[in-house]
Motif scaffolding. Structure first.
Motif, PDB file in Angstrom:
ATOM      1  N   GLU A 119      12.572   4.502  34.154  1.00 47.27           N
ATOM      2  CA  GLU A 119      12.393   3.369  32.826  1.00 47.27           C
ATOM      3  C   GLU A 119      11.089   3.522  32.357  1.00 47.27           C
ATOM      4  N   ALA A 120       9.820   3.687  33.283  1.00 42.66           N
ATOM      5  CA  ALA A 120       8.599   3.733  32.982  1.00 42.66           C
ATOM      6  C   ALA A 120       8.316   5.097  32.120  1.00 42.66           C
ATOM      7  N   ALA A 121       8.769   6.126  32.515  1.00 44.15           N
ATOM      8  CA  ALA A 121       8.581   7.248  31.634  1.00 44.15           C
ATOM      9  C   ALA A 121       9.320   7.295  30.410  1.00 44.15           C
ATOM     10  N   ALA A 122      10.406   6.810  30.208  1.00 44.75           N
ATOM     11  CA  ALA A 122      11.366   6.853  29.054  1.00 44.75           C
ATOM     12  C   ALA A 122      10.318   6.036  28.139  1.00 44.75           C
ATOM     13  N   ALA A 123       9.797   4.885  28.545  1.00 46.98           N
ATOM     14  CA  ALA A 123       9.023   4.079  27.600  1.00 46.98           C
ATOM     15  C   ALA A 123       7.570   4.680  27.265  1.00 46.98           C
TER      16      ALA A 123
END
Length: 184
Positions: A119-123
Motif C-alpha cells: 500500500e505504501a509503495a503503491a502510493a
C-alpha cells in the motif's frame, strides 16, 4: 523530467506516508536495531542501530535525502493507531550512471504481513511517476521472497539477477511510468 511535485505527505486508506520526525526516534531504533529487518538492507553484514542518538542522526540524514522531490525516505504510519510501521523510500540507486531510481521498504516485524508495504509503495510509485520519473527499479536480496512478492503485486517485471548497483547479486524488478498509468 517534469516539474517535480512537492514532497507533501501521502495518504492511503490505512496509511500516512510522511517524513520521519524526532519524536519517532524510539520506534526507528526499535525497527533498525533488529537484525531480522536490517539483514535485507544494503550490502554486506547487517548493521543494527545502537542507540537513540544514532536514530536522531539518521532522521536528520533522511530529511536531507528527502529534500529533492519526488525522492524521499519516509515513515509509514498506520492512521488508525498513529504507530510507525516502518519506512518506504524512493531514491537514486547507489553508483547509478543514469540516475536510476529505486523503491524500497522495510517494516517492523509487528507490522509485516498486513499489506502495508504494498500500500505504501503503491502510493510512492504514483508520487514518483507524477513527479516525472520514467521508470522505477526495485532490488531485493535473492532470498527475500516477501519483498519480491510485493514487487509482483505492484506490477513490476522480474528482470532476473543483476550485479550492477550493489556488491553481489540482487533480484531486479522494474516498472515504467507508461505501464503504471495503464494499470491505474
Amino acid at each position: 523530467m517534469a516539474v517535480p511535485l512537492a514532497n507533501a505527505p501521502l495518504t492511503t486508506d490505512r496509511l500516512l506516508v510522511r517524513p520521519w520526525r524526532h519524536d519517532d526516534a524510539e520506534r526507528m531504533l526499535d525497527i533498525m536495531s533488529r537484525v531480522e529487518v536490517t539483514k535485507w538492507l544494503g550490502d554486506g553484514a547487517p548493521y543494527v542501530m545502537r542507540d537513540l542518538d544514532e536514530a536522531h542522526a539518521r532522521i536528520d540524514r533522511l530529511a536531507e535525502r528527502s529534500a529533492t522531490p519526488p525522492l524521499l525516505y519516509w515513515a509509514v504510519e498506520v492512521r488508525a493507531t498513529g504507530q510507525v510501521a516502518g519506512s518506504v523510500l524512493l531514491l537514486t540507486l547507489p553508483n547509478a550512471e543514469d540516475g536510476e531510481v529505486e523503491i524500497g521498504w522495510h517494516l517492523h516485524p509487528d507490522s509485516q504481513g498486513r499489506g502495508y508495504a504494498t500500500e505504501a509503495a503503491a502510493a510512492l510509485m504514483a508520487h514518483g511517476f507524477a513527479g516525472g520519473l520514467p521508470e522505477i527499479h526495485a532490488l531485493t536480496h535473492l532470498d527475500n521472497a516477501p519483498s519480491q512478492n510485493v514487487c509482483r503485486k505492484l506490477g513490476m517485471h522480474d528482470l532476473g539477477v543483476v550485479e550492477r548497483w550493489y556488491d553481489g547479486p540482487s533480484q531486479h524488478f522494474l516498472i515504467t511510468a507508461q505501464e503504471w498509468r495503464a494499470r491505474h
